[in-house]
Design an enzyme around this catalytic site. Sequence first.
Site, PDB file in Angstrom:
ATOM      1  N   SER A  17       1.030  -1.121  -0.069  1.00 36.30           N
ATOM      2  CA  SER A  17      -0.037   0.010   0.073  1.00 36.30           C
ATOM      3  C   SER A  17       0.872   1.101   0.021  1.00 36.30           C
ATOM      4  CB  SER A  17      -0.806  -0.124   1.310  1.00 36.30           C
ATOM      5  OG  SER A  17      -2.023   1.016   1.018  1.00 36.30           O
ATOM      6  N   ASN A  18       0.459   2.322   0.362  1.00 46.43           N
ATOM      7  CA  ASN A  18       1.294   3.811   0.483  1.00 46.43           C
ATOM      8  C   ASN A  18       0.654   4.409   1.490  1.00 46.43           C
ATOM      9  OD1 ASN A  18      -1.085   5.374  -0.579  1.00 46.43           O
ATOM     10  ND2 ASN A  18      -0.860   4.008  -2.487  1.00 46.43           N
ATOM     11  N   HIS A  19       0.954   5.699   1.736  1.00 43.57           N
ATOM     12  CA  HIS A  19       0.699   6.622   2.909  1.00 43.57           C
ATOM     13  C   HIS A  19      -0.483   7.263   2.878  1.00 43.57           C
ATOM     14  CE1 HIS A  19       4.484   5.241   4.547  1.00 43.57           C
ATOM     15  NE2 HIS A  19       5.105   5.338   3.451  1.00 43.57           N
ATOM     16  N   ALA A  32      -4.499   7.499  -4.272  1.00 42.04           N
ATOM     17  CA  ALA A  32      -3.086   6.905  -4.461  1.00 42.04           C
ATOM     18  C   ALA A  32      -3.305   5.208  -4.847  1.00 42.04           C
ATOM     19  CB  ALA A  32      -2.149   7.243  -3.386  1.00 42.04           C
TER      20      ALA A  32
END
Length: 232
Positions: free
Chosen positions: A27-29, A95
């Site tokens: 995943s991402n932030h 995102a």
Amino acid sequence: MSVLKNKRILITAGPTREAIDPVRYISNHSSGKMGYAIAEAFLKQGAKVVLVSGPVNIQLQHPNLKLIPVTSAFEMYVACNFHFMETDIAIFAAAVADYKPEIVAEKKIKKAGDEILIKLVKNPDIAFEFGKIKRDNQLSIGFALETNDELINAESKLRCKNFDMIVLNSMNDAYATFEYDTNKVTIIQKDLVSKEFPVKNKTEVAVDIIKEIASIIMQRQFYSSQVIDTSF
Ligand code: PMT
């Protein structure tokens, strides 16, 4: 901004999660704060919002809001597909993971050996896919999250994904992009005219973004009212 009243808005927000096995994911932030702030700004103008959101810790309720929680990029694509045709303005603020593991292990992967290789395959590029089928009366607004060559990369995404406007935010700016309550954006129009904004709270950034969208709509209305009738 009365031109936004009753407009049908589709927004993607937050991160996506791509499963590796039942307990792990890529995943991402992204916190979803930027996308949710845009949703709220539209709702305040009387628009009807479909918000397709990856996993975030934000609560938002409104009679004109349809919230569709999703996990993966594919689920986000499918949810958007249900709503895109009846959308006036689509905002791609999520995102989205560009790649996902080719195989999701059925059971938790056990520790063994010094290395593990996970083959990744491409996810659908949601904004790109809808850019291909966008009608003249629809607006598609993208984001560009960059670490280098910011303007060049953002302009390339604007063209490639057929956006009508792109919002550039850079990981090099303080108090900007992921997780912060603030952001610093440059808004680039289709004709590549760009406007740089100072660091602001994401709720104020959202208002700047929807003001730019409202002005595109007003310009379009003005030019279509100027079309000279030569049929006489
Ligand atoms: O959520 P926050 O913590 O508030 O952070 C906000 C943000 C940094 C996530 C947001 O402002 C932002 O920049 N969102 C886009 C992040 C991104 O993935 O940018 P990109 O340059 O990789 O993608 C370009 C555009 O294509 C984006 O509009 C993106 O939503 C879209 N895209 C990308 C890949 C993909 N598979 N599908 C897409 O729709």
